[in-house]
Design a protein around this motif. Structure first.
Motif, short mmCIF file in Angstrom:
data_model
loop_
_atom_site.label_atom_id
_atom_site.label_comp_id
_atom_site.label_asym_id
_atom_site.label_seq_id
_atom_site.Cartn_x
_atom_site.Cartn_y
_atom_site.Cartn_z
N THR A 128 30.20 23.05 25.97
CA THR A 128 31.14 23.14 27.09
C THR A 128 32.46 23.70 26.58
OG1 THR A 128 31.92 20.88 26.74
CG2 THR A 128 30.12 21.17 28.32
N VAL A 129 33.23 24.27 27.51
CA VAL A 129 34.58 24.73 27.22
C VAL A 129 35.52 23.93 28.11
CG1 VAL A 129 36.16 26.69 27.22
CG2 VAL A 129 33.75 27.04 26.62
N ASP A 130 36.52 23.28 27.50
CA ASP A 130 37.44 22.45 28.29
C ASP A 130 38.59 23.27 28.84
OD1 ASP A 130 39.36 22.71 26.26
OD2 ASP A 130 38.90 20.76 25.38
N ASP A 131 39.50 22.61 29.55
CA ASP A 131 40.63 23.29 30.20
C ASP A 131 41.60 23.93 29.21
OD1 ASP A 131 39.62 22.53 32.65
OD2 ASP A 131 40.92 20.77 32.85
N LEU A 132 41.57 23.47 27.96
CA LEU A 132 42.45 24.04 26.93
C LEU A 132 41.80 25.22 26.21
CD1 LEU A 132 43.75 20.70 25.39
CD2 LEU A 132 44.90 22.18 27.06
N GLY A 133 40.56 25.54 26.58
CA GLY A 133 39.85 26.65 25.95
C GLY A 133 39.05 26.26 24.72
N MET A 134 39.01 24.96 24.41
CA MET A 134 38.24 24.50 23.25
C MET A 134 36.76 24.42 23.60
SD MET A 134 40.47 21.64 21.23
CE MET A 134 39.35 21.70 19.86
N THR A 135 35.95 24.86 22.68
CA THR A 135 34.50 24.77 22.83
C THR A 135 34.03 23.50 22.13
OG1 THR A 135 34.27 27.17 22.84
CG2 THR A 135 32.30 25.90 22.32
N HIS A 136 33.19 22.73 22.80
CA HIS A 136 32.63 21.49 22.25
C HIS A 136 31.10 21.63 22.31
CE1 HIS A 136 36.64 19.75 22.71
NE2 HIS A 136 36.64 20.33 23.90
N THR A 137 30.47 21.68 21.15
CA THR A 137 29.02 21.84 21.09
C THR A 137 28.43 20.58 20.48
OG1 THR A 137 29.28 24.22 20.80
CG2 THR A 137 27.12 23.28 20.28
N THR A 138 27.46 19.98 21.20
CA THR A 138 26.80 18.76 20.75
C THR A 138 25.46 19.11 20.11
OG1 THR A 138 27.83 17.51 22.53
CG2 THR A 138 25.89 16.51 21.48
N TYR A 139 25.21 18.53 18.94
CA TYR A 139 23.97 18.71 18.22
C TYR A 139 23.26 17.36 18.11
CZ TYR A 139 25.71 23.28 16.91
OH TYR A 139 26.19 24.56 16.96
N GLN A 140 22.00 17.32 18.48
CA GLN A 140 21.19 16.10 18.42
C GLN A 140 20.36 16.12 17.13
OE1 GLN A 140 20.73 13.22 20.52
NE2 GLN A 140 19.64 12.65 18.68
N GLN A 141 20.43 15.04 16.39
CA GLN A 141 19.62 14.92 15.18
C GLN A 141 18.20 14.50 15.54
OE1 GLN A 141 20.73 11.73 12.54
NE2 GLN A 141 19.90 12.78 10.76
N GLN A 142 17.23 15.07 14.84
CA GLN A 142 15.83 14.72 15.03
C GLN A 142 15.18 14.52 13.67
OE1 GLN A 142 13.84 17.74 17.30
NE2 GLN A 142 15.31 17.66 18.97
N TYR A 143 14.10 13.79 13.69
CA TYR A 143 13.28 13.62 12.49
C TYR A 143 11.83 13.86 12.92
CZ TYR A 143 11.03 11.53 8.42
OH TYR A 143 10.27 11.32 7.31
N GLN A 144 11.20 14.85 12.34
CA GLN A 144 9.85 15.24 12.70
C GLN A 144 9.70 15.44 14.21
OE1 GLN A 144 7.08 12.52 10.85
NE2 GLN A 144 7.64 13.19 8.81
N GLY A 145 10.72 16.04 14.82
CA GLY A 145 10.68 16.37 16.25
C GLY A 145 11.08 15.26 17.20
#
Length: 143
Positions: free
Chosen positions: A32-49
């Protein structure tokens, strides 16, 4: 791959390798991009899928200022000897158990298989892993 994603990937790979977590996967699940122009990317950890409950990292980047930082946490001590990613209960069996516990007619909103480690939520808890079903039920009438 753009430059900020390469930097994030290099930081995370370095973090995971130094903590003995080479078998983990991180997948981008939201950006997502917030009102200040910052990009926030969420990464989900997985183990063997299988996703690790609470195992998320967030990359924050402001292209205007060059500011970037990482927040979140990942599991680093899981090994193949700790857990199998094949559930002993099917999703349907887990749903039946959950519905029997509330003993009223419900609708299933979601069902997710996770690897759960209570220590990711509370550092005072034991560092153990369990394969769990998250079943979310909905009922129109209050219990």
């Amino acid at each position: 791959m753009n430059i900020h994603l390469r930097i994030f990937t290099a930081c995370i790979v370095s973090l995971l390798l130094t903590q003995g977590a080479a078998a983990y996967e991180l997948s981008a699940v939201q950006s997502t991009v917030d009102d200040l122009g910052m990009t926030h990317t969420t990464y989900q950890q997985q183990y063997q899928g299988v996703p690790i409950f609470g195992g998320q990292m967030k990359w924050h980047h402001n292209p205007a200022t060059g500011q970037r930082f990482i927040t979140g946490q990942v599991a680093t001590s899981i090994t193949a000897m700790d857990i199998t990613t094949t559930p002993t209960l099917s999703a349907d069996e887990a749903i039946t158990i959950a519905q029997n516990l509330v003993d009223v007619e419900t609708t299933v909103l979601k069902q997710n298989l996770y690897i759960f480690n209570p220590r990711l939520l509370n550092k005072l808890k034991t560092d153990t892993y369990t394969l769990v079903w998250e079943i979310e039920l909905y009922q129109r009438e209050p219990l």
